[in-house]
Design a protein around this motif. Structure first.
Motif, PDB file in Angstrom:
ATOM      1  N   PHE A  92      43.230  37.228  36.462  1.00  0.00           N
ATOM      2  CA  PHE A  92      41.924  38.149  36.255  1.00  0.00           C
ATOM      3  C   PHE A  92      42.339  39.334  36.148  1.00  0.00           C
ATOM      4  O   PHE A  92      41.571  40.306  35.564  1.00  0.00           O
ATOM      5  CB  PHE A  92      41.099  38.089  37.841  1.00  0.00           C
ATOM      6  CG  PHE A  92      40.607  36.822  37.564  1.00  0.00           C
ATOM      7  CD1 PHE A  92      38.878  36.868  37.258  1.00  0.00           C
ATOM      8  CD2 PHE A  92      40.718  35.417  38.072  1.00  0.00           C
ATOM      9  CE1 PHE A  92      38.223  35.863  37.459  1.00  0.00           C
ATOM     10  CE2 PHE A  92      40.142  34.340  38.240  1.00  0.00           C
ATOM     11  CZ  PHE A  92      38.653  34.536  37.926  1.00  0.00           C
ATOM     12  N   GLN A  93      43.397  39.899  36.559  1.00  0.00           N
ATOM     13  CA  GLN A  93      44.041  41.324  36.400  1.00  0.00           C
ATOM     14  C   GLN A  93      44.245  41.656  34.771  1.00  0.00           C
ATOM     15  O   GLN A  93      43.810  42.624  34.510  1.00  0.00           O
ATOM     16  CB  GLN A  93      45.220  41.664  37.255  1.00  0.00           C
ATOM     17  CG  GLN A  93      45.272  41.480  38.727  1.00  0.00           C
ATOM     18  CD  GLN A  93      45.005  42.726  39.294  1.00  0.00           C
ATOM     19  OE1 GLN A  93      44.855  43.850  38.510  1.00  0.00           O
ATOM     20  NE2 GLN A  93      44.721  42.934  40.629  1.00  0.00           N
ATOM     21  N   HIS A  94      44.819  40.673  34.376  1.00  0.00           N
ATOM     22  CA  HIS A  94      45.157  40.564  32.828  1.00  0.00           C
ATOM     23  C   HIS A  94      43.842  40.941  31.813  1.00  0.00           C
ATOM     24  O   HIS A  94      43.726  41.737  31.196  1.00  0.00           O
ATOM     25  CB  HIS A  94      45.881  39.351  32.336  1.00  0.00           C
ATOM     26  CG  HIS A  94      47.347  39.556  32.673  1.00  0.00           C
ATOM     27  ND1 HIS A  94      48.335  40.859  32.192  1.00  0.00           N
ATOM     28  CD2 HIS A  94      48.241  38.762  33.573  1.00  0.00           C
ATOM     29  CE1 HIS A  94      49.278  40.257  32.785  1.00  0.00           C
ATOM     30  NE2 HIS A  94      49.617  39.299  33.276  1.00  0.00           N
ATOM     31  N   ALA A  95      42.841  39.966  32.428  1.00  0.00           N
ATOM     32  CA  ALA A  95      41.548  40.138  31.548  1.00  0.00           C
ATOM     33  C   ALA A  95      40.865  41.424  31.887  1.00  0.00           C
ATOM     34  O   ALA A  95      40.275  42.183  30.982  1.00  0.00           O
ATOM     35  CB  ALA A  95      40.650  39.121  32.311  1.00  0.00           C
ATOM     36  N   TYR A  96      40.876  41.939  33.059  1.00  0.00           N
ATOM     37  CA  TYR A  96      40.271  43.176  33.275  1.00  0.00           C
ATOM     38  C   TYR A  96      40.973  44.297  32.759  1.00  0.00           C
ATOM     39  O   TYR A  96      40.412  45.116  32.095  1.00  0.00           O
ATOM     40  CB  TYR A  96      40.518  43.558  34.913  1.00  0.00           C
ATOM     41  CG  TYR A  96      39.780  44.792  35.414  1.00  0.00           C
ATOM     42  CD1 TYR A  96      38.590  45.059  35.919  1.00  0.00           C
ATOM     43  CD2 TYR A  96      40.846  45.965  35.480  1.00  0.00           C
ATOM     44  CE1 TYR A  96      38.198  46.231  36.136  1.00  0.00           C
ATOM     45  CE2 TYR A  96      40.385  47.084  35.804  1.00  0.00           C
ATOM     46  CZ  TYR A  96      39.154  47.457  36.195  1.00  0.00           C
ATOM     47  OH  TYR A  96      38.661  48.691  36.590  1.00  0.00           O
ATOM     48  N   GLY A  97      42.263  44.218  32.666  1.00  0.00           N
ATOM     49  CA  GLY A  97      43.113  45.195  31.979  1.00  0.00           C
ATOM     50  C   GLY A  97      42.853  45.320  30.552  1.00  0.00           C
ATOM     51  O   GLY A  97      42.779  46.345  29.746  1.00  0.00           O
ATOM     52  N   ALA A  98      42.789  43.956  29.740  1.00  0.00           N
ATOM     53  CA  ALA A  98      42.543  43.859  28.437  1.00  0.00           C
ATOM     54  C   ALA A  98      41.129  44.547  28.010  1.00  0.00           C
ATOM     55  O   ALA A  98      41.150  45.251  26.964  1.00  0.00           O
ATOM     56  CB  ALA A  98      42.677  42.597  27.722  1.00  0.00           C
TER      57      ALA A  98
END
Length: 281
Positions: free
Chosen positions: A238-244
């Motif tokens: 979820f952190q990666h999706a948010y960051g992208a």
């Protein structure tokens, strides 16, 4: 080239080849794996291969390889050439007859300095990625944009990992809820200026053309909901999706929208789609 147009139209004259073409147009600029195309359109591998070869021979689709996977994308230069030839030949260059958007509108910039642009982010469930995008845009550029999100098949509640992440970053989750895209299709719906799909499943689905012909693009973002493992591993996804999405929205809000015509603006949001995945937020 004008001589290619008959073979291109012949290739598109078959319903399933046309369906492949339309799918790849919706996913542009993505390179889509053959297996995914087959799954979405429910085609056998051998049948799909024959159809793709016909589209490639016509110059409408290009093939690339990533490891052992064959991927396909629209050959946009060739497709634009086909449309251009049709415009000049069949329509005699009259923009009032053929294109869905007139030449004047294509060249017109969004120059109203007081305008707030309406942006809709679409995913399948409207429980995580599109919710991230709506929240980030609202809280980083709410003076310039009205941010909305919706799902083609919304779930009844927001994903708890998504909600927890947004709360941990200090976002206001009060206005968030899972919504269907039909809320944005009626007469009372806001006039949309931008529509972005952020999940491949939503982009793969057939959707009616939006009223007002907003600028649209596909910002493919891996689905964190599908990640299995420990809570820590799921949280990282979820952190990666948010960051992208945060990085793409930062690039989007930095665009000089008021000075760009539709063609330049479309190219700019497509370039954002091609950008690498964001850093962990």
């Amino acid at each position: 080239m004008e001589k290619d147009v008959p073979s291109q139209l012949t290739a598109l004259g078959h319903p399933q080849r046309l369906a492949i073409f339309r799918l790849l147009m919706r996913r542009y600029p993505d390179e889509v794996p053959a297996g995914e195309i087959a799954q979405v359109l429910q085609l056998k591998a051998s049948t799909l291969s024959a159809y793709l070869n016909a589209l490639m021979r016509a110059g409408l689709v290009a093939q690339s390889r990533l490891g052992t996977s064959l991927r396909y994308a629209i050959d946009m230069k060739s497709v634009q050439g086909m449309f251009g030839n049709l415009m000049l030949d069949c329509c005699r260059g009259r923009p009032d007859l053929c294109p869905p958007v007139s030449s004047a509108e294509m060249e017109k910039a969004m120059t109203n300095a007081d305008q707030k642009y309406n942006v809709l982010f679409i995913c399948t469930g409207n429980s995580a990625r599109s919710i991230f995008a709506e929240t980030i845009l609202r809280e980083t550029a709410g003076d310039k944009f009205n941010a909305y999100s919706a799902g083609t098949r919304p779930t009844s509640e927001l994903n708890p990992f998504a909600v927890e992440l947004l709360e941990s970053k200090g976002h206001d989750i009060t206005p968030l809820r899972s919504k269907n895209i039909q809320e944005f299709a009626g007469e009372e719906a806001p006039q949309l200026d931008f529509v972005f799909t952020v999940c491949d499943r939503a982009a793969n689905e057939e959707c009616p053309a939006w009223a007002g012909q907003p600028i649209s693009a596909h910002w493919s973002t891996p689905d964190p909901v599908k990640v299995e493992g420990t809570d820590a591993e799921k949280s990282l996804a979820f952190q990666h999706a948010y960051g992208a999405l945060r990085n793409r929205i930062r690039a989007f809000t930095a665009l000089p929208i008021g000075s760009l015509d539709r063609i330049s603006l479309q190219a700019a949001v497509d370039d954002i789609a091609r950008a690498g995945e964001g850093e962990t937020a």
